[in-house]
Motif scaffolding. Sequence first.
Motif, PDB file in Angstrom:
ATOM      1  N   ALA A 149       0.805  -1.065   0.118  1.00 44.21           N
ATOM      2  CA  ALA A 149      -0.026  -0.167  -0.233  1.00 44.21           C
ATOM      3  C   ALA A 149       0.979   1.710   0.088  1.00 44.21           C
ATOM      4  O   ALA A 149       0.354   2.474  -0.007  1.00 44.21           O
ATOM      5  CB  ALA A 149      -0.762   0.398   0.817  1.00 44.21           C
ATOM      6  N   THR A 150       2.637   1.186   0.513  1.00 47.08           N
ATOM      7  CA  THR A 150       2.818   2.014   0.786  1.00 47.08           C
ATOM      8  C   THR A 150       4.058   3.012  -0.994  1.00 47.08           C
ATOM      9  O   THR A 150       4.220   1.570  -0.977  1.00 47.08           O
ATOM     10  CB  THR A 150       3.311   2.381   1.236  1.00 47.08           C
ATOM     11  N   GLU A 151       4.943   3.766  -0.742  1.00 45.26           N
ATOM     12  CA  GLU A 151       6.094   3.431  -2.048  1.00 45.26           C
ATOM     13  C   GLU A 151       7.035   2.795  -1.089  1.00 45.26           C
ATOM     14  O   GLU A 151       7.758   2.467  -2.090  1.00 45.26           O
ATOM     15  CB  GLU A 151       6.615   4.696  -2.041  1.00 45.26           C
ATOM     16  N   ALA A 152       7.066   3.088  -0.185  1.00 44.60           N
ATOM     17  CA  ALA A 152       8.090   2.776   0.390  1.00 44.60           C
ATOM     18  C   ALA A 152       8.551   1.126   0.516  1.00 44.60           C
ATOM     19  O   ALA A 152       9.385   0.477  -0.064  1.00 44.60           O
ATOM     20  CB  ALA A 152       7.882   2.840   2.340  1.00 44.60           C
ATOM     21  N   ASP A 153       7.401   0.192   0.181  1.00 41.18           N
ATOM     22  CA  ASP A 153       7.171  -0.797   0.230  1.00 41.18           C
ATOM     23  C   ASP A 153       7.435  -1.422  -1.000  1.00 41.18           C
ATOM     24  O   ASP A 153       7.845  -2.212  -1.829  1.00 41.18           O
ATOM     25  CB  ASP A 153       5.675  -1.391   1.085  1.00 41.18           C
ATOM     26  N   GLY A 154       6.259  -0.831  -2.056  1.00 40.14           N
ATOM     27  CA  GLY A 154       6.692  -0.953  -3.520  1.00 40.14           C
ATOM     28  C   GLY A 154       7.948  -0.302  -3.992  1.00 40.14           C
ATOM     29  O   GLY A 154       8.681  -1.857  -5.003  1.00 40.14           O
ATOM     30  N   VAL A 155       8.739   0.043  -3.793  1.00 34.08           N
ATOM     31  CA  VAL A 155      10.540   0.199  -4.062  1.00 34.08           C
ATOM     32  C   VAL A 155      11.418  -1.250  -3.092  1.00 34.08           C
ATOM     33  O   VAL A 155      12.266  -1.920  -3.701  1.00 34.08           O
ATOM     34  CB  VAL A 155      10.659   1.993  -3.595  1.00 34.08           C
ATOM     35  N   ALA A 156      11.265  -1.088  -1.941  1.00 36.69           N
ATOM     36  CA  ALA A 156      11.554  -1.907  -1.070  1.00 36.69           C
ATOM     37  C   ALA A 156      11.416  -3.681  -2.171  1.00 36.69           C
ATOM     38  O   ALA A 156      11.805  -4.768  -2.246  1.00 36.69           O
ATOM     39  CB  ALA A 156      11.108  -2.650   0.026  1.00 36.69           C
ATOM     40  N   SER A 157       9.823  -3.575  -2.514  1.00 38.57           N
ATOM     41  CA  SER A 157       9.452  -5.093  -3.475  1.00 38.57           C
ATOM     42  C   SER A 157      10.283  -5.059  -4.777  1.00 38.57           C
ATOM     43  O   SER A 157      10.003  -6.157  -5.451  1.00 38.57           O
ATOM     44  CB  SER A 157       7.978  -5.076  -3.896  1.00 38.57           C
TER      45      SER A 157
END
Length: 436
Positions: free
Chosen positions: A33-41
């Motif tokens: 749900a977040t940019e941070a998690d998307g970048v980490a993925s």
Amino acid sequence: MAHRLLIVEDRDSLRRLLERALRGEGYDVVSVATEADGVASATEPFALALTDLQLPDGNGLEVVRAFTRHQPRTPVVVLTAFGSVTTAVDAMKAGATDFLEKPLELDDLFALVGSLVGEHEEEPERFEAGGDAPAIIGRHPRLKAALRLLEKVAPTETTVLVTGPSGTGKELFAQALHSCSKRRQGPFVAVNCAAIPDALMENELFGHEKGAFTGADRRQLGRFEQAEGGTLFLDEIGELKLEVQAKVLRVLEAKTFERVGGGRPRRADVRIVAATNRDLHAMVRDGTFRQDLLYRLDVFPIALPTLAERRSDVPALCRHLATQIAERLGLERPSLSPDVLDRLQAEDWPGNVRQLANLLERALILADDGQVRLEDLEVLLGAARATPDDAEALRHALRQTDGDKQRAAEILGVSYRTLQRRVREHDLEGYPRYRR
């Protein structure tokens, strides 16, 4: 094994809808749900990523950039608000493969995801714009993304800047854009800014009045007037000198121009499509290209992929080009065996589609009964790998074209001005016509 997809979407209802819909199509779905998690993925293996651009902790463009960094082969699709073309363009610049507008149509989502992860092999491999525009061949996602942008912008009057290395098909795209536009009944006029001497460029573009200079015994219309009611394609616009850039800027801003030797402003009823293989932003920093002109041209950029970046399109391109060449030259119907197509697909093609077409033309001329043999192809490929800096490669290209520098530049996959410079460096001016 199911393809693994990533969804980056902060709205719970939409995220759950996308999860259910894509899982129902047989995909393995991971959602955050977040940019941070998307970048980490972006460091994990995914067949495709789907990201919203408006996220609570930042911008979905960072997710696009992270995948471009860590998994450049993974297609990334961005979700944009309806009609937000500028946002979609920014995403494509950041490395996104394609975009979908909200509210989403699930059929569009399934078709796009299926094509990007290789599920829909039946997808057409040619784009027909109609009119006199040649077909554009290929189904690679990056080419399809560029074609989607073309279809979006074509009905408007927006200025378009087509970018890409030499030989990627920038004029082909310009012709297709014209044929899909409201100006399709008007003329399509192309100007290669690299092939016209600086001293003649203003006269070429804007024309002149009778008596404007010695030898001007009659009025001559320039390309802007020739293109009235239609589209003017300024190819290699980065080659224009600053003083001519200022006059082109005036046309874009005021829609008027003056003929050389004339004092009356004339209305320019044209749509401008420009193209370049150069980094215009770097040229602005160097002081060789006007920043205000770049802002006017870069309203809607379309970046074309190199042939190496869409290698999967090479077999279809080869079949299409070979058929065209054989018909034009009156040759036997061409036969390209699977091993020949595989060999052509393995090449890097620094000169892109133009280089591939030139090699196929030589191969078909040399072929017996239209059958291109692998051993003959290897000889031609060896010659094609010679760099344009090599004096012998220059001589070979100039011999093939009987000294026609424009055609020699096309064979070598470089601009006309680059070829002129290298001809001077190797003292090959006039070769081979005057050195037999």
